[in-house]
Scaffold this motif. Structure first.
Motif, PDB file in Angstrom:
ATOM      1  N   PRO A  69       0.717  -1.291   0.006  1.00  0.00           N
ATOM      2  CA  PRO A  69      -0.095  -0.059   0.095  1.00  0.00           C
ATOM      3  C   PRO A  69       0.967   1.279   0.070  1.00  0.00           C
ATOM      4  N   PRO A  70       0.192   2.402  -0.509  1.00  0.00           N
ATOM      5  CA  PRO A  70       1.099   3.703  -0.468  1.00  0.00           C
ATOM      6  C   PRO A  70       1.304   4.052   0.975  1.00  0.00           C
ATOM      7  N   PHE A  71       2.563   4.569   1.180  1.00  0.00           N
ATOM      8  CA  PHE A  71       2.820   4.982   2.698  1.00  0.00           C
ATOM      9  C   PHE A  71       2.238   6.549   2.782  1.00  0.00           C
ATOM     10  N   ILE A  72       1.947   6.713   4.098  1.00  0.00           N
ATOM     11  CA  ILE A  72       1.245   8.047   4.559  1.00  0.00           C
ATOM     12  C   ILE A  72       2.358   9.061   4.417  1.00  0.00           C
ATOM     13  N   THR A  73       3.500   8.780   4.782  1.00  0.00           N
ATOM     14  CA  THR A  73       4.820   9.855   5.025  1.00  0.00           C
ATOM     15  C   THR A  73       5.926   9.184   4.443  1.00  0.00           C
ATOM     16  N   ASP A  74       6.629  10.104   3.475  1.00  0.00           N
ATOM     17  CA  ASP A  74       8.045   9.567   3.245  1.00  0.00           C
ATOM     18  C   ASP A  74       9.016  10.130   4.055  1.00  0.00           C
ATOM     19  N   TYR A  75      10.139   9.599   4.085  1.00  0.00           N
ATOM     20  CA  TYR A  75      11.134   9.858   5.049  1.00  0.00           C
ATOM     21  C   TYR A  75      11.231  11.087   5.493  1.00  0.00           C
ATOM     22  N   GLU A  76      11.414  12.057   4.425  1.00  0.00           N
ATOM     23  CA  GLU A  76      11.521  13.630   4.810  1.00  0.00           C
ATOM     24  C   GLU A  76      10.506  14.066   5.723  1.00  0.00           C
ATOM     25  N   LYS A  77       9.127  13.728   5.324  1.00  0.00           N
ATOM     26  CA  LYS A  77       8.132  14.268   6.022  1.00  0.00           C
ATOM     27  C   LYS A  77       8.380  13.512   7.373  1.00  0.00           C
ATOM     28  N   LYS A  78       8.511  12.184   7.506  1.00  0.00           N
ATOM     29  CA  LYS A  78       8.390  11.638   9.014  1.00  0.00           C
ATOM     30  C   LYS A  78       9.744  12.370   9.689  1.00  0.00           C
ATOM     31  N   LEU A  79      10.926  12.446   9.096  1.00  0.00           N
ATOM     32  CA  LEU A  79      11.991  13.124  10.267  1.00  0.00           C
ATOM     33  C   LEU A  79      11.543  14.426  10.536  1.00  0.00           C
ATOM     34  N   ASP A  80      10.650  15.331   9.742  1.00  0.00           N
ATOM     35  CA  ASP A  80      10.320  16.491  10.173  1.00  0.00           C
ATOM     36  C   ASP A  80       9.274  16.655  11.342  1.00  0.00           C
ATOM     37  N   LEU A  81       8.254  15.611  11.239  1.00  0.00           N
ATOM     38  CA  LEU A  81       7.279  15.430  12.174  1.00  0.00           C
ATOM     39  C   LEU A  81       8.129  14.769  13.493  1.00  0.00           C
ATOM     40  N   LEU A  82       9.108  14.108  13.269  1.00  0.00           N
ATOM     41  CA  LEU A  82       9.767  13.566  14.684  1.00  0.00           C
ATOM     42  C   LEU A  82      10.488  14.556  15.565  1.00  0.00           C
ATOM     43  N   GLU A  83      11.052  15.552  14.690  1.00  0.00           N
ATOM     44  CA  GLU A  83      11.763  16.643  15.249  1.00  0.00           C
ATOM     45  C   GLU A  83      10.900  17.513  15.925  1.00  0.00           C
ATOM     46  N   ALA A  84       9.794  17.868  15.166  1.00  0.00           N
ATOM     47  CA  ALA A  84       8.745  18.689  15.984  1.00  0.00           C
ATOM     48  C   ALA A  84       8.434  18.171  17.329  1.00  0.00           C
ATOM     49  N   LEU A  85       8.590  16.962  17.571  1.00  0.00           N
ATOM     50  CA  LEU A  85       8.087  16.179  18.782  1.00  0.00           C
ATOM     51  C   LEU A  85       9.401  16.180  19.704  1.00  0.00           C
ATOM     52  N   SER A 165      -4.597   3.750  13.722  1.00  0.00           N
ATOM     53  CA  SER A 165      -3.611   3.135  12.956  1.00  0.00           C
ATOM     54  C   SER A 165      -3.309   3.525  11.972  1.00  0.00           C
ATOM     55  N   SER A 166      -1.915   3.134  11.228  1.00  0.00           N
ATOM     56  CA  SER A 166      -1.751   3.451   9.720  1.00  0.00           C
ATOM     57  C   SER A 166      -2.661   2.928   9.011  1.00  0.00           C
ATOM     58  N   THR A 167      -2.908   1.835   8.951  1.00  0.00           N
ATOM     59  CA  THR A 167      -4.009   1.233   8.103  1.00  0.00           C
ATOM     60  C   THR A 167      -5.426   2.045   7.945  1.00  0.00           C
ATOM     61  N   ARG A 168      -5.790   2.430   9.253  1.00  0.00           N
ATOM     62  CA  ARG A 168      -7.034   2.836   9.129  1.00  0.00           C
ATOM     63  C   ARG A 168      -7.039   4.326   8.761  1.00  0.00           C
ATOM     64  N   ILE A 169      -5.935   5.042   8.966  1.00  0.00           N
ATOM     65  CA  ILE A 169      -5.631   6.265   8.348  1.00  0.00           C
ATOM     66  C   ILE A 169      -5.730   6.237   6.726  1.00  0.00           C
ATOM     67  N   ARG A 170      -4.910   5.410   6.251  1.00  0.00           N
ATOM     68  CA  ARG A 170      -4.579   5.037   4.807  1.00  0.00           C
ATOM     69  C   ARG A 170      -5.790   4.901   4.105  1.00  0.00           C
ATOM     70  N   ASP A 171      -6.605   4.058   4.647  1.00  0.00           N
ATOM     71  CA  ASP A 171      -8.137   3.620   4.162  1.00  0.00           C
ATOM     72  C   ASP A 171      -8.859   4.830   3.832  1.00  0.00           C
ATOM     73  N   MET A 172      -8.858   5.770   5.124  1.00  0.00           N
ATOM     74  CA  MET A 172      -9.621   6.901   5.147  1.00  0.00           C
ATOM     75  C   MET A 172      -9.278   7.868   3.985  1.00  0.00           C
ATOM     76  N   ILE A 173      -7.926   8.277   3.882  1.00  0.00           N
ATOM     77  CA  ILE A 173      -7.436   9.102   3.070  1.00  0.00           C
ATOM     78  C   ILE A 173      -7.933   8.638   1.638  1.00  0.00           C
ATOM     79  N   LYS A 174      -7.685   7.432   1.084  1.00  0.00           N
ATOM     80  CA  LYS A 174      -7.966   6.806  -0.159  1.00  0.00           C
ATOM     81  C   LYS A 174      -9.448   6.952  -0.299  1.00  0.00           C
ATOM     82  N   ALA A 175     -10.216   6.786   0.646  1.00  0.00           N
ATOM     83  CA  ALA A 175     -11.864   7.049   0.399  1.00  0.00           C
ATOM     84  C   ALA A 175     -12.282   8.603   0.556  1.00  0.00           C
ATOM     85  N   GLY A 176     -11.394   9.648   0.673  1.00  0.00           N
ATOM     86  CA  GLY A 176     -11.524  10.991   0.497  1.00  0.00           C
ATOM     87  C   GLY A 176     -12.083  11.533   1.721  1.00  0.00           C
ATOM     88  N   ASP A 177     -12.095  10.614   3.000  1.00  0.00           N
ATOM     89  CA  ASP A 177     -12.525  11.273   4.526  1.00  0.00           C
ATOM     90  C   ASP A 177     -11.436  11.939   4.719  1.00  0.00           C
TER      91      ASP A 177
END
Length: 314
Positions: A69-85, A165-177
């Motif tokens: 399945p397509p991933f929600i965040t690539d590595y650049e975005k993931k690192l930005d989010l981790l740094e923000a935490l 979960s990542s799966t739940r979020i991925r499915d919601m985004i793909k459905a447009g929610d």
């Protein structure tokens, strides 16, 4: 935040120990944020560095192959989010079949103990590790007693009666929610892309010039029309994005095109960030240009109303 891709690259002083959490963290959603927040609270209490261990590529890409399945965040975005935490160190280990073949105790000893001098470990409710995913929380507790670290397991985060979960979020985004995923992620879902030349129909034929995006992210919301916040050169603008095939014109390729309200600049080659706020409608075929233009005007007005609401603020 220091980023290391192998243990030998770490320059942070871990001689006194570290607090660690480990996982794939696709999306860095509220379940992940709870886990990282608990680890960072332990780090603050013990005055030790807070460390996130994650993997590149995602283990599924190695163990299953490219048809994941397509991933929600690539590595650049993931690192930005981790740094923000507030994370002090992210160890982004290269995931290989050799790493996957390590016995659970060897993984803990070589990576967490010898590599990171772990003193406090926090894991999620479903965490497993090592060859054949044989490692589990009870084994971590045993290994902690052997190697001198404590281990805590957190319960899942439940929102609207279901696990975040990542799966739940991925499915919601793909459905447009896209509105529904905000409480699960604590932010709107973002798609990034570079503005490229399109068919030039938006301004010439319809009076609504659009920025056509060559998208960088793997995961794009399902076809439809959306109210979005558009980030252009550090500034925010209201916008309406159409994702789909432009059936009125008979296109065969998926397009992501955005009308930016109250904006008139040449931005070809620029990168935009689209914060997806709310789905306005399905994409559909119109009988002619007049009907399409009437619908676009309605979309823009509805999008403006939604984005003017307090609930839609960034």
């Amino acid at each position: 935040m220091q980023i290391a891709r192998q243990l030998q690259e770490i320059t942070l002083d871990l001689s006194g120990g570290s607090c660690v959490t480990i996982g794939n963290f696709d999306g860095v959603h509220n379940g992940h944020r709870k886990l990282i927040g608990r680890m960072m609270a332990k780090a603050a209490k013990t005055s030790l560095p807070g460390v996130v261990v994650t993997f590149c590529p995602h283990p599924l890409r190695v163990l299953v192959g490219p048809h994941t399945p397509p991933f929600i965040t690539d590595y650049e975005k993931k690192l930005d989010l981790l740094e923000a935490l507030g994370v002090d160190l992210t160890l982004m280990l290269q995931f290989t079949r050799e790493l996957a073949a390590l016995e659970p105790e060897e993984f803990v000893r070589s990576i967490l103990v010898d590599g990171l001098n772990v003193k406090e470990l926090v894991v999620g409710y479903d965490y497993s590790f090592g060859k054949g995913r044989k490692g589990h929380f009870e084994l971590l507790v045993e290994l902690g007693e052997k190697y001198g670290f404590s281990c805590e397991r957190l319960d899942p985060v439940i929102i609207d009666g279901a696990v975040v979960s990542s799966t739940r979020i991925r499915d919601m985004i793909k459905a447009g929610d896209v509105w529904g995923v905000r409480p699960l992620m604590d932010r709107f879902y973002v798609v990034r892309g570079t503005v490229v030349h399109g068919k030039k129909r938006g301004g010439r034929l319809l009076g609504f010039p659009t920025a056509n995006l060559e998208v960088r992210d793997e995961l794009v919301p399902g076809p439809g029309v959306y109210a979005v916040w558009v980030e252009v050169d550090g500034n925010l603008y209201k916008g309406v994005t159409n994702i789909g095939y432009n059936p009125t014109f008979g296109n065969e390729t998926l397009n992501v095109e955005t009308y930016i309200m109250d904006f008139d600049r040449d931005i070809y080659g620029w990168e935009l960030r689209l914060n997806f706020v709310h789905r306005l409608r399905d994409e559909r075929k119109f009988s002619g240009l007049d009907d399409l233009m009437t619908q676009i005007r309605s979309d823009v007005e509805l999008g403006r109303q939604i984005l003017d609401s307090q609930e839609a603020g960034l």
